[in-house]
Design a protein around this motif. Structure first.
Motif, short mmCIF file in Angstrom:
data_model
loop_
_atom_site.label_atom_id
_atom_site.label_comp_id
_atom_site.label_asym_id
_atom_site.label_seq_id
_atom_site.Cartn_x
_atom_site.Cartn_y
_atom_site.Cartn_z
N GLY A 1 11.53 5.35 -1.81
CA GLY A 1 11.86 4.13 -1.08
C GLY A 1 11.16 2.92 -1.68
O GLY A 1 10.60 2.96 -2.78
N GLY A 2 11.19 1.81 -0.95
CA GLY A 2 10.50 0.61 -1.39
C GLY A 2 11.20 -0.14 -2.51
O GLY A 2 10.56 -0.95 -3.20
N TYR A 3 12.50 0.09 -2.69
CA TYR A 3 13.22 -0.57 -3.77
C TYR A 3 13.66 -1.99 -3.41
O TYR A 3 13.81 -2.83 -4.28
CB TYR A 3 14.44 0.29 -4.13
N TRP A 4 13.87 -2.26 -2.13
CA TRP A 4 14.36 -3.57 -1.71
C TRP A 4 13.42 -4.71 -2.11
O TRP A 4 13.88 -5.73 -2.62
CB TRP A 4 14.64 -3.57 -0.22
N PRO A 5 12.10 -4.61 -1.90
CA PRO A 5 11.23 -5.72 -2.32
C PRO A 5 11.35 -6.03 -3.82
O PRO A 5 11.35 -7.20 -4.22
CB PRO A 5 9.83 -5.22 -1.96
N VAL B 1 16.72 -20.40 -2.05
CA VAL B 1 16.50 -19.11 -1.43
C VAL B 1 15.61 -19.27 -0.20
O VAL B 1 14.66 -20.07 -0.20
CB VAL B 1 15.82 -18.12 -2.40
N ALA B 2 15.91 -18.52 0.85
CA ALA B 2 15.05 -18.45 2.03
C ALA B 2 14.96 -17.01 2.48
O ALA B 2 15.95 -16.27 2.46
CB ALA B 2 15.59 -19.33 3.16
N LEU B 3 13.76 -16.59 2.88
CA LEU B 3 13.56 -15.28 3.47
C LEU B 3 13.36 -15.47 4.96
O LEU B 3 12.49 -16.23 5.39
CB LEU B 3 12.34 -14.59 2.86
N PRO C 1 18.39 -8.68 11.17
CA PRO C 1 18.55 -7.43 11.93
C PRO C 1 18.08 -6.20 11.18
O PRO C 1 17.97 -5.12 11.77
CB PRO C 1 20.06 -7.38 12.18
N PHE C 2 17.78 -6.32 9.87
CA PHE C 2 17.31 -5.18 9.08
C PHE C 2 16.02 -5.52 8.34
O PHE C 2 15.80 -5.06 7.22
CB PHE C 2 18.40 -4.74 8.09
N GLY C 3 15.20 -6.34 8.97
CA GLY C 3 13.96 -6.73 8.33
C GLY C 3 14.11 -8.04 7.58
O GLY C 3 14.62 -9.02 8.12
N VAL C 4 13.69 -8.04 6.32
CA VAL C 4 13.77 -9.26 5.52
C VAL C 4 15.22 -9.53 5.14
O VAL C 4 15.87 -8.72 4.49
CB VAL C 4 12.91 -9.16 4.25
N ARG D 1 14.75 -7.62 -4.40
CA ARG D 1 14.76 -8.96 -3.79
C ARG D 1 14.11 -9.99 -4.69
O ARG D 1 14.61 -11.10 -4.84
CB ARG D 1 14.04 -8.88 -2.44
N GLN D 2 13.02 -9.61 -5.32
CA GLN D 2 12.33 -10.54 -6.22
C GLN D 2 13.21 -10.88 -7.41
O GLN D 2 13.27 -12.04 -7.85
CB GLN D 2 11.01 -9.92 -6.70
N ASP D 3 13.93 -9.89 -7.93
CA ASP D 3 14.85 -10.15 -9.04
C ASP D 3 15.95 -11.11 -8.62
O ASP D 3 16.33 -12.02 -9.38
CB ASP D 3 15.48 -8.84 -9.53
N LEU D 4 16.47 -10.95 -7.41
CA LEU D 4 17.52 -11.83 -6.92
C LEU D 4 17.01 -13.25 -6.70
O LEU D 4 17.71 -14.23 -6.98
CB LEU D 4 18.09 -11.27 -5.61
N ILE D 5 15.79 -13.37 -6.21
CA ILE D 5 15.20 -14.68 -6.00
C ILE D 5 15.06 -15.42 -7.33
O ILE D 5 15.41 -16.60 -7.46
CB ILE D 5 13.83 -14.56 -5.30
N GLU D 6 14.55 -14.72 -8.35
CA GLU D 6 14.37 -15.33 -9.66
C GLU D 6 15.71 -15.74 -10.27
O GLU D 6 15.85 -16.83 -10.84
CB GLU D 6 13.62 -14.37 -10.57
N ALA D 7 16.71 -14.86 -10.13
CA ALA D 7 18.03 -15.17 -10.70
C ALA D 7 18.66 -16.36 -10.00
O ALA D 7 19.29 -17.22 -10.64
CB ALA D 7 18.93 -13.95 -10.60
N THR D 8 18.50 -16.44 -8.68
CA THR D 8 19.06 -17.56 -7.92
C THR D 8 18.40 -18.87 -8.30
O THR D 8 19.06 -19.89 -8.48
CB THR D 8 18.90 -17.30 -6.41
N THR D 9 17.08 -18.85 -8.43
CA THR D 9 16.34 -20.06 -8.81
C THR D 9 16.75 -20.53 -10.20
O THR D 9 16.94 -21.73 -10.44
CB THR D 9 14.84 -19.79 -8.76
N GLU D 10 16.88 -19.58 -11.12
CA GLU D 10 17.28 -19.94 -12.48
C GLU D 10 18.68 -20.55 -12.52
O GLU D 10 18.98 -21.38 -13.38
CB GLU D 10 17.22 -18.70 -13.37
#
Length: 253
Positions: A136-140, A157-159, A163-166, A143-152
Motif C-alpha cells: 500500500g501507500g502508493y497514493w502519496p 493544485v489544491a489538497l 470522501p476518501f481522504g486526501v 499524488r506528488q507526481d501529479l502535483i509536479e506535472a500539473t504545476t509544470e
C-alpha cells in the motif's frame, strides 16, 4: 442507462462537450465563468486549506468501509443495491444510476479500452484501476507526481479532505478543439485496495462543487459501488488494469 462506445477520445474532449451542453442552461453560465477565471478560480485554492490539511493522518486511514470493493469482498450473484445493473468491464465492475451514460474510450491503434466514464447532465466521472504495491501507500507517491506535472503545465493544485481522504483538486490550462484557451477543473478521488488503486476523476459542474451534495452525490455513490478485479498477474505499480467490452452489451457508434 445508455451504453455508448467512443473511439480515440480523451477526457478533454468529453469535458469540452459537457461545457457546450451546460451553456444551454442559465444556471451553468456562472459556473463556466468560474472555470474560465484560471488557477485561482473559486472552489480550488492551493493556499491555506492545503497548508492546514493533515495529509499523513488522512493517508493512514482506511477509507473503504463503504466501498469501493475488492472482488473477493462481494457476492456478484446478488443484486446490487436498488436493483441497478452491474456492468462487467473486466478489471472493474461498474454500477451506474438512472440517466447516466457509460462511455468507453477505445485506443484506435490497439482497440484496447483505456477509460470508462459515467456522464450525467453537465458532469462526468472517469474511472480507472491500476496495479499497486502489496504494502500500500502508493497514493502519496502518485499524488506528488501529479502535483509536479500539473504545476509544470501551468495549472493549479489544491489538497482537500474528501470522501476518501486526501482529494486532489486541479485546474489545468487546456486548448479546446476550436482553438480557444481555457481551464479544466477536476476533482480526483483515489482509494487503495489489495494490490490495486482505483482512481475517479470528476469533471464538469460537479468538479466546481465544494462538498458531496448533488450533482456530486450520484457520482460518489457510483464510485463507492465499483468492484475491482485485480487478478493474479504480476504487474508494476501504476500499470493500468485491462478493461474489456461487456459481452452482453452491444455498442453503438
Amino acid at each position: 442507462m445508455i451504453f455508448r462506445r467512443r473511439k480515440n477520445r480523451d477526457s478533454d474532449d468529453v469535458v469540452e462537450e459537457l461545457d457546450q451542453e451546460s451553456e444551454e442552461s442559465e444556471e451553468s453560465e456562472d459556473d463556466a465563468e468560474r472555470a474560465d477565471e484560471g488557477p485561482d478560480a473559486e472552489g480550488v485554492d492551493d493556499s491555506e486549506e492545503s497548508d492546514e490539511l493533515d495529509v499523513d493522518d488522512l493517508d493512514g486511514r482506511d477509507w473503504r468501509g463503504a466501498g469501493p470493493y475488492d472482488v473477493a469482498e462481494v457476492d456478484l450473484d446478488e443484486d446490487p443495491p436498488e436493483g441497478l445493473p452491474r456492468i462487467d468491464l473486466g478489471s472493474i465492475i461498474v454500477t451506474g444510476f438512472p440517466g447516466a451514460e457509460l462511455r468507453l474510450q477505445v485506443d484506435e491503434a490497439t482497440q484496447a479500452i483505456v477509460s470508462a466514464m459515467l456522464v450525467h447532465d453537465d458532469s462526468a466521472l472517469e474511472i480507472g484501476a491500476y496495479a499497486a504495491p502489496r504494502s500500500g501507500g502508493y497514493w502519496p507517491e502518485l499524488r506528488q507526481d501529479l502535483i509536479e506535472a500539473t504545476t509544470e503545465a501551468g495549472g493549479s493544485v489544491a489538497l482537500t479532505e474528501g470522501p476518501f481522504g486526501v482529494e486532489l483538486r486541479r485546474i489545468i490550462p487546456v486548448t479546446t478543439p476550436t482553438g480557444e484557451e481555457g481551464y479544466q477543473p477536476s476533482r480526483m478521488w483515489v482509494v487503495e485496495g489489495p494490490r490495486w488503486l482505483l482512481r475517479g476523476i470528476v469533471y464538469g459542474q460537479a468538479a466546481l462543487e465544494e462538498g458531496v451534495e448533488p450533482p456530486v452525490a450520484q457520482f460518489l455513490t457510483a464510485f463507492r459501488s465499483v468492484v475491482v478485479r485485480r487478478g493474479d498477474q504480476a504487474m508494476g505499480p501504476g500499470d493500468l488494469l485491462a478493461l474489456k467490452l461487456p459481452e452482453d452489451l452491444t455498442p453503438s457508434e
